[in-house]
Enzyme design. Structure first.
Site, PDB file in Angstrom:
ATOM      1  N   ARG A  16      16.453 -85.803  20.025  1.00 23.82           N
ATOM      2  CA  ARG A  16      15.745 -85.191  21.154  1.00 23.82           C
ATOM      3  C   ARG A  16      14.697 -84.172  20.710  1.00 23.82           C
ATOM      4  NH1 ARG A  16      18.322 -85.543  26.435  1.00 23.82           N
ATOM      5  NH2 ARG A  16      19.184 -87.627  26.436  1.00 23.82           N
ATOM      6  N   ARG A  64       4.698 -83.415  30.497  1.00 24.99           N
ATOM      7  CA  ARG A  64       5.562 -84.064  31.489  1.00 24.99           C
ATOM      8  C   ARG A  64       5.056 -83.764  32.901  1.00 24.99           C
ATOM      9  NH1 ARG A  64       9.713 -83.539  34.802  1.00 24.99           N
ATOM     10  NH2 ARG A  64      11.610 -84.801  34.592  1.00 24.99           N
ATOM     11  N   ASP A  73      13.576 -93.797  26.500  1.00 25.00           N
ATOM     12  CA  ASP A  73      14.946 -93.488  26.872  1.00 25.00           C
ATOM     13  C   ASP A  73      15.814 -94.712  26.655  1.00 25.00           C
ATOM     14  OD1 ASP A  73      16.394 -91.094  28.230  1.00 25.00           O
ATOM     15  OD2 ASP A  73      17.288 -92.902  29.075  1.00 25.00           O
ATOM     16  N   TYR A 113      26.539 -96.147  32.073  1.00 25.43           N
ATOM     17  CA  TYR A 113      25.570 -95.706  33.088  1.00 25.43           C
ATOM     18  C   TYR A 113      25.391 -96.766  34.175  1.00 25.43           C
ATOM     19  CZ  TYR A 113      24.385 -91.747  30.134  1.00 25.43           C
ATOM     20  OH  TYR A 113      24.451 -90.578  29.423  1.00 25.43           O
TER      21      TYR A 113
HETATM   22  O1  CP3 Z   1      15.043 -87.947  20.405  1.00 26.29           O
HETATM   23  C1  CP3 Z   1      13.931 -87.994  20.934  1.00 26.29           C
HETATM   24  O2  CP3 Z   1      13.109 -87.042  20.873  1.00 26.29           O
HETATM   25  C2  CP3 Z   1      13.471 -89.282  21.591  1.00 26.29           C
HETATM   26  C3  CP3 Z   1      13.660 -89.373  22.974  1.00 26.29           C
HETATM   27  C4  CP3 Z   1      14.993 -89.651  23.634  1.00 26.29           C
HETATM   28  C5  CP3 Z   1      15.190 -89.311  24.980  1.00 26.29           C
HETATM   29  N1  CP3 Z   1      16.379 -89.834  25.381  1.00 26.29           N
HETATM   30  C6  CP3 Z   1      14.231 -88.571  25.791  1.00 26.29           C
HETATM   31  C7  CP3 Z   1      14.705 -87.920  27.018  1.00 26.29           C
HETATM   32  C8  CP3 Z   1      16.136 -90.316  23.195  1.00 26.29           C
HETATM   33  C9  CP3 Z   1      16.471 -90.848  21.822  1.00 26.29           C
HETATM   34  C10 CP3 Z   1      16.998 -90.445  24.332  1.00 26.29           C
HETATM   35  C11 CP3 Z   1      18.295 -91.154  24.304  1.00 26.29           C
HETATM   36  C12 CP3 Z   1      19.238 -90.999  25.413  1.00 26.29           C
HETATM   37  N2  CP3 Z   1      18.968 -90.973  26.756  1.00 26.29           N
HETATM   38  C13 CP3 Z   1      20.627 -90.979  25.277  1.00 26.29           C
HETATM   39  C14 CP3 Z   1      21.368 -91.138  23.985  1.00 26.29           C
HETATM   40  C15 CP3 Z   1      21.232 -89.993  23.104  1.00 26.29           C
HETATM   41  C16 CP3 Z   1      22.243 -88.940  23.310  1.00 26.29           C
HETATM   42  O3  CP3 Z   1      21.827 -87.831  23.674  1.00 26.29           O
HETATM   43  O4  CP3 Z   1      23.417 -89.201  23.045  1.00 26.29           O
HETATM   44  C17 CP3 Z   1      21.203 -90.863  26.555  1.00 26.29           C
HETATM   45  C18 CP3 Z   1      22.684 -90.770  26.883  1.00 26.29           C
HETATM   46  C19 CP3 Z   1      20.143 -90.885  27.491  1.00 26.29           C
HETATM   47  C20 CP3 Z   1      20.227 -90.882  28.969  1.00 26.29           C
HETATM   48  C21 CP3 Z   1      19.540 -89.702  29.502  1.00 26.29           C
HETATM   49  N3  CP3 Z   1      18.177 -89.599  29.569  1.00 26.29           N
HETATM   50  C22 CP3 Z   1      20.090 -88.469  29.913  1.00 26.29           C
HETATM   51  C23 CP3 Z   1      21.581 -88.155  30.001  1.00 26.29           C
HETATM   52  C24 CP3 Z   1      19.009 -87.620  30.231  1.00 26.29           C
HETATM   53  C25 CP3 Z   1      19.080 -86.172  30.620  1.00 26.29           C
HETATM   54  C26 CP3 Z   1      18.851 -85.929  32.042  1.00 26.29           C
HETATM   55  C27 CP3 Z   1      18.482 -84.464  32.213  1.00 26.29           C
HETATM   56  O5  CP3 Z   1      17.958 -84.144  33.281  1.00 26.29           O
HETATM   57  O6  CP3 Z   1      18.682 -83.660  31.291  1.00 26.29           O
HETATM   58  C28 CP3 Z   1      17.825 -88.342  30.009  1.00 26.29           C
HETATM   59  C29 CP3 Z   1      16.445 -87.882  30.224  1.00 26.29           C
HETATM   60  C30 CP3 Z   1      15.671 -87.589  29.005  1.00 26.29           C
HETATM   61  N4  CP3 Z   1      15.531 -88.465  27.970  1.00 26.29           N
HETATM   62  C31 CP3 Z   1      14.919 -86.420  28.726  1.00 26.29           C
HETATM   63  C32 CP3 Z   1      14.305 -86.632  27.492  1.00 26.29           C
HETATM   64  C33 CP3 Z   1      13.355 -85.701  26.788  1.00 26.29           C
HETATM   65  C34 CP3 Z   1      14.781 -85.222  29.651  1.00 26.29           C
HETATM   66  C35 CP3 Z   1      13.876 -85.617  30.795  1.00 26.29           C
HETATM   67  C36 CP3 Z   1      12.997 -84.500  31.281  1.00 26.29           C
HETATM   68  O7  CP3 Z   1      11.916 -84.324  30.729  1.00 26.29           O
HETATM   69  O8  CP3 Z   1      13.418 -83.833  32.227  1.00 26.29           O
END
Ligand code: CP3
Length: 354
Positions: free
Chosen positions: A27, A40, A77, A154
């Protein structure tokens, strides 16, 4: 093809000698960075950001412009696959991901299409191509996907969960149906990752965020089996170079021997296992990625540096370590502390390499 200027990350994954330990952060492109929040905002929503190749490229490179990271990770994602299957994905701030049409019945599973990487998911491939071009050999680009089990959690729950009642309910009461769903997901993930590799991803990582909520027996049958299917189906060489595969199961420390037997090149490990033990369990035959507790970044630069030293010492001398956090960086972290973290890895790790 441009020559890689920094190939430490790929060398470590192949257990080849490096000058210092390579480091990147799960992340690393995200809300802790003010420049990410600004882009964003400009994009509108999180998925709009993922669908716009130029903006996805911009946020991928933001952390590299701040810190001397040794790898870039595609900004996207894991939920792009279920979205492309028609489940209706949305992200509502503070509530995490949500699907309008969760998967609950046999008909739901049978009707799921297998998405085409250059069709519904072409926006991801375009992002990979754009990022590779923009990186121009600066560091390697990591592609990624969720594991079938993690995607299924999910899809069946309809969003995030703490209890896993619906998805485990399906697993225990209708195992054949769960296997059908996981098999479809394994096929989709394989073509999706091969699409990313063809588009220019130089390593790939499978995120099994929720494999650790399973019993040892169910982990093997419902998560690891399908990651094995993916590893077996992946393109392992491209552009005249090996394309390493990283498997990460959060909470999977007790199963590292079984994960290593899949033929993956590297295992991602969280902070609940000592790297010395992880190395011993895997017979020092596979690279390891991790494993600093991300909450250390809430402390001070001095404490962070000390902990980086502890993690480096626990891996010890020799090749095959990629430094990372044990899980993703939190949105509330001070970017200055991240600078202290990345610098410490490079400054303190030379002594562990010949
Ligand atoms: O690592 C990186 O920088 C690459 C980007 C990346 C994102 N998601 C961007 C993201 C990666 C590799 C993921 C994988 C991901 N997404 C996982 C597996 C990794 C882990 O953490 O175990 C999972 C379970 C997800 C599903 C998901 N997507 C969740 C639970 C969330 C969070 C929701 C929230 O509001 O916090 C996301 C959204 C997400 N994916 C964000 C980012 C930067 C945040 C979105 C935002 O900008 O608000």
């Amino acid at each position: 093809m441009t020559k890689l200027q920094n190939d430490r990350f790929l060398r470590a994954l192949n257990r080849e000698p490096v000058d210092v330990t390579p480091v990147w952060m799960m992340r690393q492109a995200g809300r802790y960075l003010p420049e990410y929040r600004a882009t964003r905002e400009k994009a509108g929503s999180f998925m709009d950001l993922c669908r716009n190749a130029e903006l996805a490229c911009e946020v991928t490179i933001q952390p590299l412009d701040r810190y001397p990271l040794d790898a870039a990770i595609l900004f996207s994602d894991i939920l792009t696959i279920p979205d492309a299957m028609g489940l209706g994905l949305s992200f509502n701030t503070g509530h995490g991901p949500k699907f309008d049409r969760p998967v609950r019945t046999a008909a739901d599973v049978q009707n799921l299409p297998l998405p085409d990487p250059e069709g519904e998911l072409q926006y991801v491939m375009n992002a990979v191509r754009t990022i590779r071009k923009e990186l121009d050999g600066r560091v390697p680009l990591i592609g990624f996907s969720g594991s079938p089990w993690t995607l299924a959690t999910y899809m069946v729950e309809g969003g995030g969960t703490k209890e896993f009642g619906k998805v485990k309910g399906m697993m225990f009461s209708e195992p054949a149906l769960m296997h059908q769903l996981l098999d479809k997901l394994a096929q989709s993930v394989t073509t999706y990752l091969n699409g990313q590799i063809a588009a220019g991803a130089q390593a790939v990582m499978i995120f099994d965020t929720w494999g650790g909520v399973l019993t040892p027996r169910d982990y093997q049958a419902f998560s690891l089996k399908y990651m094995q299917q993916i590893v077996d189906g992946l393109t392992r060489e491209n552009e005249g170079r090996k394309v390493p595969v990283i498997l990460y199961t959060k909470g999977g420390g007790q199963w590292l021997d079984k994960m290593a037997a899949t033929g993956a090149d590297c295992l991602g490990v969280d902070w609940t296992i000592d790297l010395a033990d992880a190395r011993r369990i895997t017979g020092d035959k596979i690279a390891l990625q991790g494993n600093m507790d991300p909450c250390i970044l809430y402390s001070t630069p001095q404490r962070i540096r000390e902990e980086v030293g502890n993690v480096l010492a626990s891996y010890g001398k020799g090749e095959g370590h990629v430094f990372n956090l044990g899980h993703g960086i939190h949105p509330g972290i001070d970017p200055e502390n991240v600078a202290a973290f990345i610098d410490a890895v490079h400054a303190l790790s030379g002594q562990y390499h010949a």
